[in-house]
Design an enzyme around this catalytic site. Sequence first.
Site, PDB file in Angstrom:
ATOM      1  N   ARG A 235       0.774  44.038   0.197  1.00 37.01           N
ATOM      2  CA  ARG A 235       0.884  42.652   0.643  1.00 37.01           C
ATOM      3  C   ARG A 235       1.199  42.624   2.141  1.00 37.01           C
ATOM      4  O   ARG A 235       2.016  43.424   2.629  1.00 37.01           O
ATOM      5  CB  ARG A 235       2.011  41.927  -0.105  1.00 37.01           C
ATOM      6  CG  ARG A 235       1.642  41.451  -1.480  1.00 37.01           C
ATOM      7  CD  ARG A 235       0.621  40.299  -1.430  1.00 37.01           C
ATOM      8  NE  ARG A 235       0.232  39.847  -2.760  1.00 37.01           N
ATOM      9  CZ  ARG A 235      -0.844  40.258  -3.438  1.00 37.01           C
ATOM     10  NH1 ARG A 235      -1.653  41.154  -2.920  1.00 37.01           N
ATOM     11  NH2 ARG A 235      -1.129  39.762  -4.624  1.00 37.01           N
ATOM     12  N   GLU A 264      -3.040  35.119   5.227  1.00 40.87           N
ATOM     13  CA  GLU A 264      -4.488  35.191   4.977  1.00 40.87           C
ATOM     14  C   GLU A 264      -5.076  33.789   4.824  1.00 40.87           C
ATOM     15  O   GLU A 264      -4.414  32.928   4.234  1.00 40.87           O
ATOM     16  CB  GLU A 264      -4.723  36.023   3.712  1.00 40.87           C
ATOM     17  CG  GLU A 264      -4.287  37.461   3.923  1.00 40.87           C
ATOM     18  CD  GLU A 264      -4.337  38.291   2.631  1.00 40.87           C
ATOM     19  OE1 GLU A 264      -4.808  37.776   1.599  1.00 40.87           O
ATOM     20  OE2 GLU A 264      -3.898  39.440   2.682  1.00 40.87           O
ATOM     21  N   HIS A 282      -9.072  41.560   2.554  1.00 40.84           N
ATOM     22  CA  HIS A 282      -8.439  41.603   1.222  1.00 40.84           C
ATOM     23  C   HIS A 282      -9.490  41.827   0.114  1.00 40.84           C
ATOM     24  O   HIS A 282      -9.714  40.954  -0.728  1.00 40.84           O
ATOM     25  CB  HIS A 282      -7.638  40.315   0.973  1.00 40.84           C
ATOM     26  CG  HIS A 282      -6.608  40.477  -0.126  1.00 40.84           C
ATOM     27  ND1 HIS A 282      -5.433  39.772  -0.156  1.00 40.84           N
ATOM     28  CD2 HIS A 282      -6.585  41.261  -1.240  1.00 40.84           C
ATOM     29  CE1 HIS A 282      -4.729  40.099  -1.232  1.00 40.84           C
ATOM     30  NE2 HIS A 282      -5.416  41.014  -1.903  1.00 40.84           N
TER      31      HIS A 282
HETATM   32  C1  DGY Z   1      -3.870  41.602  -6.520  1.00 38.65           C
HETATM   33  O1  DGY Z   1      -4.361  41.648  -7.651  1.00 38.65           O
HETATM   34  O2  DGY Z   1      -2.692  41.311  -6.321  1.00 38.65           O
HETATM   35  C2  DGY Z   1      -4.755  41.978  -5.399  1.00 38.65           C
HETATM   36  O3  DGY Z   1      -4.164  41.799  -4.162  1.00 38.65           O
HETATM   37  C3  DGY Z   1      -6.065  41.239  -5.493  1.00 38.65           C
HETATM   38  O4  DGY Z   1      -5.882  39.890  -5.262  1.00 38.65           O
END
Ligand code: DGY
Length: 324
Positions: A235, A264, A282
């Site tokens: 993240r 984002e 992402h």
């Molecule tokens: C998640 O599953 O948390 C990934 O970042 C994809 O969105």
Amino acid sequence: MPDGAEDVTILVPGKLHSHAVSRIGERFRLMAVERSDPALLTDEMKRSVVGVAASGAISSAFMDALPKLQIVASFGVGYDAVDAAHAGRKGIVVTNTPDVLTEEVADTALGLLINTVRELPKAENYLREGRWRREGAYPLTCATLRGRSVGIFGMGRIGRAIARRVEAFGLPVSYHNRRKVEDAPYAYHQTLVGLAEAVDTLISVAPGGAATEKAVNAEVLRALGPNGVFINVGRGSTVDEAALAAALRDGTILAAGLDVFADEPNVPDSLLSLGNACLLPHVASASVHTRQAMADLVVDNLVAWFTRGAPLTPVAETAHLKEP
Ligand code: DGY
């Protein structure tokens, strides 16, 4: 589904994978709203919604505005945007989509690492721009994977899948995690700075949330050192992006590969302008195959809850909740 399933009303706020939406529409009564804003909920929604399926934020206020809510089925393994602690206290189940994306995200992490170290996207652009023909061979990359030592921040399912791949590349692995993982055969470091000091390549797959907010900071980057490579597929909130941009600019570390960002889809100019940052929008789990499996798991959780009172993949904060 038992009789009456069509009376089970599921609300989809904002965008959700189309396969999930169509399966929800086949099995349940589907309602949609533009975004997860309590002000947009109609009286009918407040009266009837018992489940929410969402890809994105679900706040405590949104849950509180739906008095019959039993379950929030969240798309994605990371659920930092869902107030799961609040849900757990209110008796609302939260589910996520682990396992089905593990190998895909780990594949992407290794791809991003190689792209960052060996500059493959830049080398491809060099070819496409006609520079190979005009100017000769692409310059030798100053970085290599050879001889590197890899630290993984976050030794959950994805961290372990990344570790297996790194081992297959012949590189030593160590890690930092909230707790030592007893059956993980890698050196454990109690602090992130300690891990960064011990390695030259740091791969973060850490979840978002208060506990990891800006954990990768100037001190960690200094500890990683001038040959250091930082990769993030966890993240963006776990990184102090200003400190990272400064570290990349002034040579505190060598390079970074980032798939996730704090705000984002807004990527800071300070990162966009750097030649030693390899940036992705992402996409770690973003294949048709894996996103379809994630969509199926969102819906399978709803079906399991409303037929058996037992969700398939509840998150830790709500794992104690059973039957409605
Ligand atoms: C998640 O599953 O948390 C990934 O970042 C994809 O969105």
